[in-house]
Design a protein around this motif. Structure first.
Motif, PDB file in Angstrom:
ATOM      1  N   LEU A 266      -3.150   7.791   1.961  1.00  0.00           N
ATOM      2  CA  LEU A 266      -2.091   6.853   1.614  1.00  0.00           C
ATOM      3  C   LEU A 266      -1.749   5.949   2.794  1.00  0.00           C
ATOM      4  O   LEU A 266      -1.408   4.778   2.613  1.00  0.00           O
ATOM      5  CB  LEU A 266      -0.856   7.616   1.141  1.00  0.00           C
ATOM      6  CG  LEU A 266       0.285   6.786   0.590  1.00  0.00           C
ATOM      7  CD1 LEU A 266      -0.169   5.948  -0.602  1.00  0.00           C
ATOM      8  CD2 LEU A 266       1.443   7.678   0.191  1.00  0.00           C
ATOM      9  N   ALA A 267      -1.877   6.470   4.010  1.00  0.00           N
ATOM     10  CA  ALA A 267      -1.564   5.685   5.202  1.00  0.00           C
ATOM     11  C   ALA A 267      -2.426   4.429   5.310  1.00  0.00           C
ATOM     12  O   ALA A 267      -1.993   3.420   5.872  1.00  0.00           O
ATOM     13  CB  ALA A 267      -1.725   6.544   6.451  1.00  0.00           C
ATOM     14  N   LEU A 268      -3.645   4.463   4.758  1.00  0.00           N
ATOM     15  CA  LEU A 268      -4.508   3.274   4.806  1.00  0.00           C
ATOM     16  C   LEU A 268      -3.929   2.108   4.004  1.00  0.00           C
ATOM     17  O   LEU A 268      -4.256   0.956   4.254  1.00  0.00           O
ATOM     18  CB  LEU A 268      -5.913   3.611   4.304  1.00  0.00           C
ATOM     19  CG  LEU A 268      -6.777   4.434   5.249  1.00  0.00           C
ATOM     20  CD1 LEU A 268      -8.123   4.739   4.607  1.00  0.00           C
ATOM     21  CD2 LEU A 268      -6.971   3.728   6.580  1.00  0.00           C
ATOM     22  N   PHE A 269      -3.072   2.415   3.040  1.00  0.00           N
ATOM     23  CA  PHE A 269      -2.447   1.343   2.257  1.00  0.00           C
ATOM     24  C   PHE A 269      -1.409   0.577   3.078  1.00  0.00           C
ATOM     25  O   PHE A 269      -0.889  -0.438   2.618  1.00  0.00           O
ATOM     26  CB  PHE A 269      -1.843   1.896   0.965  1.00  0.00           C
ATOM     27  CG  PHE A 269      -2.868   2.105  -0.105  1.00  0.00           C
ATOM     28  CD1 PHE A 269      -3.109   1.131  -1.058  1.00  0.00           C
ATOM     29  CD2 PHE A 269      -3.620   3.268  -0.141  1.00  0.00           C
ATOM     30  CE1 PHE A 269      -4.076   1.309  -2.033  1.00  0.00           C
ATOM     31  CE2 PHE A 269      -4.587   3.458  -1.108  1.00  0.00           C
ATOM     32  CZ  PHE A 269      -4.820   2.474  -2.057  1.00  0.00           C
TER      33      PHE A 269
ATOM     34  N   PRO B 247      -2.991  -3.195   3.733  1.00  0.00           N
ATOM     35  CA  PRO B 247      -2.654  -4.284   2.817  1.00  0.00           C
ATOM     36  C   PRO B 247      -1.141  -4.539   2.733  1.00  0.00           C
ATOM     37  O   PRO B 247      -0.714  -5.671   2.510  1.00  0.00           O
ATOM     38  CB  PRO B 247      -3.226  -3.841   1.470  1.00  0.00           C
ATOM     39  CG  PRO B 247      -3.515  -2.404   1.597  1.00  0.00           C
ATOM     40  CD  PRO B 247      -3.702  -2.115   3.051  1.00  0.00           C
ATOM     41  N   LEU B 248      -0.337  -3.495   2.933  1.00  0.00           N
ATOM     42  CA  LEU B 248       1.113  -3.693   2.913  1.00  0.00           C
ATOM     43  C   LEU B 248       1.546  -4.587   4.079  1.00  0.00           C
ATOM     44  O   LEU B 248       2.383  -5.474   3.913  1.00  0.00           O
ATOM     45  CB  LEU B 248       1.836  -2.349   2.950  1.00  0.00           C
ATOM     46  CG  LEU B 248       3.354  -2.422   2.809  1.00  0.00           C
ATOM     47  CD1 LEU B 248       3.737  -3.030   1.460  1.00  0.00           C
ATOM     48  CD2 LEU B 248       3.970  -1.049   2.955  1.00  0.00           C
ATOM     49  N   ALA B 249       0.962  -4.364   5.253  1.00  0.00           N
ATOM     50  CA  ALA B 249       1.273  -5.211   6.409  1.00  0.00           C
ATOM     51  C   ALA B 249       0.822  -6.653   6.149  1.00  0.00           C
ATOM     52  O   ALA B 249       1.552  -7.603   6.468  1.00  0.00           O
ATOM     53  CB  ALA B 249       0.602  -4.659   7.659  1.00  0.00           C
ATOM     54  N   LEU B 250      -0.361  -6.821   5.570  1.00  0.00           N
ATOM     55  CA  LEU B 250      -0.821  -8.171   5.212  1.00  0.00           C
ATOM     56  C   LEU B 250       0.142  -8.823   4.226  1.00  0.00           C
ATOM     57  O   LEU B 250       0.472 -10.003   4.328  1.00  0.00           O
ATOM     58  CB  LEU B 250      -2.223  -8.108   4.597  1.00  0.00           C
ATOM     59  CG  LEU B 250      -3.384  -7.819   5.531  1.00  0.00           C
ATOM     60  CD1 LEU B 250      -4.648  -7.521   4.737  1.00  0.00           C
ATOM     61  CD2 LEU B 250      -3.614  -8.992   6.466  1.00  0.00           C
ATOM     62  N   SER B 251       0.603  -8.037   3.274  1.00  0.00           N
ATOM     63  CA  SER B 251       1.509  -8.531   2.251  1.00  0.00           C
ATOM     64  C   SER B 251       2.856  -8.945   2.831  1.00  0.00           C
ATOM     65  O   SER B 251       3.387 -10.010   2.506  1.00  0.00           O
ATOM     66  CB  SER B 251       1.693  -7.448   1.189  1.00  0.00           C
ATOM     67  OG  SER B 251       2.585  -7.851   0.212  1.00  0.00           O
ATOM     68  N   VAL B 252       3.409  -8.112   3.696  1.00  0.00           N
ATOM     69  CA  VAL B 252       4.699  -8.430   4.323  1.00  0.00           C
ATOM     70  C   VAL B 252       4.551  -9.674   5.208  1.00  0.00           C
ATOM     71  O   VAL B 252       5.406 -10.561   5.194  1.00  0.00           O
ATOM     72  CB  VAL B 252       5.233  -7.217   5.117  1.00  0.00           C
ATOM     73  CG1 VAL B 252       6.415  -7.600   5.990  1.00  0.00           C
ATOM     74  CG2 VAL B 252       5.615  -6.098   4.156  1.00  0.00           C
TER      75      VAL B 252
ATOM     76  N   LEU C 278      -7.869   0.548  -2.670  1.00  0.00           N
ATOM     77  CA  LEU C 278      -7.568   0.137  -1.296  1.00  0.00           C
ATOM     78  C   LEU C 278      -8.294  -1.159  -0.955  1.00  0.00           C
ATOM     79  O   LEU C 278      -7.696  -2.089  -0.395  1.00  0.00           O
ATOM     80  CB  LEU C 278      -7.963   1.249  -0.322  1.00  0.00           C
ATOM     81  CG  LEU C 278      -7.795   0.937   1.157  1.00  0.00           C
ATOM     82  CD1 LEU C 278      -6.329   0.682   1.500  1.00  0.00           C
ATOM     83  CD2 LEU C 278      -8.358   2.067   2.000  1.00  0.00           C
ATOM     84  N   LEU C 279      -9.570  -1.226  -1.291  1.00  0.00           N
ATOM     85  CA  LEU C 279     -10.354  -2.436  -1.030  1.00  0.00           C
ATOM     86  C   LEU C 279      -9.781  -3.629  -1.788  1.00  0.00           C
ATOM     87  O   LEU C 279      -9.651  -4.726  -1.241  1.00  0.00           O
ATOM     88  CB  LEU C 279     -11.821  -2.202  -1.409  1.00  0.00           C
ATOM     89  CG  LEU C 279     -12.770  -3.385  -1.199  1.00  0.00           C
ATOM     90  CD1 LEU C 279     -12.852  -3.741   0.278  1.00  0.00           C
ATOM     91  CD2 LEU C 279     -14.154  -3.050  -1.744  1.00  0.00           C
ATOM     92  N   LEU C 280      -9.424  -3.416  -3.059  1.00  0.00           N
ATOM     93  CA  LEU C 280      -8.846  -4.506  -3.852  1.00  0.00           C
ATOM     94  C   LEU C 280      -7.529  -5.000  -3.250  1.00  0.00           C
ATOM     95  O   LEU C 280      -7.287  -6.208  -3.186  1.00  0.00           O
ATOM     96  CB  LEU C 280      -8.607  -4.053  -5.290  1.00  0.00           C
ATOM     97  CG  LEU C 280      -9.819  -4.002  -6.185  1.00  0.00           C
ATOM     98  CD1 LEU C 280      -9.454  -3.388  -7.534  1.00  0.00           C
ATOM     99  CD2 LEU C 280     -10.409  -5.380  -6.380  1.00  0.00           C
ATOM    100  N   ALA C 281      -6.673  -4.084  -2.825  1.00  0.00           N
ATOM    101  CA  ALA C 281      -5.389  -4.480  -2.230  1.00  0.00           C
ATOM    102  C   ALA C 281      -5.627  -5.318  -0.973  1.00  0.00           C
ATOM    103  O   ALA C 281      -4.967  -6.343  -0.772  1.00  0.00           O
ATOM    104  CB  ALA C 281      -4.548  -3.245  -1.914  1.00  0.00           C
ATOM    105  N   THR C 282      -6.580  -4.900  -0.158  1.00  0.00           N
ATOM    106  CA  THR C 282      -6.866  -5.631   1.077  1.00  0.00           C
ATOM    107  C   THR C 282      -7.507  -6.979   0.780  1.00  0.00           C
ATOM    108  O   THR C 282      -7.082  -8.013   1.319  1.00  0.00           O
ATOM    109  CB  THR C 282      -7.781  -4.783   1.988  1.00  0.00           C
ATOM    110  OG1 THR C 282      -7.170  -3.505   2.191  1.00  0.00           O
ATOM    111  CG2 THR C 282      -8.011  -5.450   3.314  1.00  0.00           C
ATOM    112  N   VAL C 283      -8.516  -6.999  -0.070  1.00  0.00           N
ATOM    113  CA  VAL C 283      -9.217  -8.247  -0.392  1.00  0.00           C
ATOM    114  C   VAL C 283      -8.284  -9.249  -1.069  1.00  0.00           C
ATOM    115  O   VAL C 283      -8.292 -10.440  -0.728  1.00  0.00           O
ATOM    116  CB  VAL C 283     -10.463  -7.953  -1.273  1.00  0.00           C
ATOM    117  CG1 VAL C 283     -11.016  -9.214  -1.897  1.00  0.00           C
ATOM    118  CG2 VAL C 283     -11.528  -7.252  -0.454  1.00  0.00           C
TER     119      VAL C 283
END
Length: 195
Positions: free
Chosen positions: A6-9, A12-17, A80-85
């Motif tokens: 879960l920590a890997l998410f 993308p959360l940091a990118l999102s913020v 995870l990949l989708l959230a990041t991409v």
């Protein structure tokens, strides 16, 4: 590991913020909001993998556990990949919006297609990987079991089993998951949505 940590998410959360902060400063708040909603949705999908009903492939329970873990791992890393991409694509879209003149509107026919097609390709690759894992397991196992139980399926697409605690179960036909309408959570959701 069974699924992506879960920590890997947090990536993308940091990118999102970051995109939210930038987009609010650039009068493009919709990008930041879309990014955050998408990231949270994919994180919730990752968390819901533990609530998906395990599939029985074989009479060998150890093989079933290993295959179900592998399938969950594939989908977990796919989310995870989708959230990041998607966050990177939305960052790129914001950058383009800030740099492009209104006369170059033709690019906006291409950008949404790319934003939609890349995740679609990732999902299709994950689906093919899962089917390949299942096929390999069935080919190497003589104890294959067809565990599809007709009594809980109405019209072949509606699953209603009050004895099954899983909220999501794999669809009988096609890809993806469907909701178990026999759980109290689903009944509550349907009731709230109908109000």
């Amino acid at each position: 590991a069974r699924v992506a940590p879960l920590a890997l998410f947090l990536i993308p959360l940091a990118l999102s913020v970051g995109l939210m902060v930038w987009s609010f400063q650039s009068d493009m708040a919709g990008l930041g909001i879309a990014s955050l909603v998408l990231t949270l949705m994919l994180t919730l999908m990752h968390l819901s993998l533990g609530r998906v009903k395990s599939k029985v492939y074989s009479t060998d329970s150890e093989r079933n556990v290993m295959l179900n873990q592998a399938v969950r791992r594939v989908w977990s890393y796919t989310y995870l990949l989708l959230a990041t991409v998607e966050n990177l694509l939305l960052w790129g879209m914001g950058w383009l919006l800030g740099r492009m003149a209104e006369e170059s509107a033709d690019i906006w026919l291409i950008v949404p297609a790319v934003v939609a097609l890349i995740p679609l390709a990732v999902i299709l690759l994950a689906y093919r990987q899962v089917k390949s894992l299942e096929r390999q397991a069935m080919d190497s196992d003589n104890g294959y079991v067809d565990s599809d139980d007709d009594e809980y399926w109405a019209n072949g697409s509606t699953y209603h089993n009050p004895y099954d605690r899983h909220i999501f179960v794999e669809k009988r036909v096609g890809t993806g998951y469907t909701v178990n309408t026999g759980t109290w959570v689903t009944v509550l959701r349907i009731t709230l949505l109908s109000l």
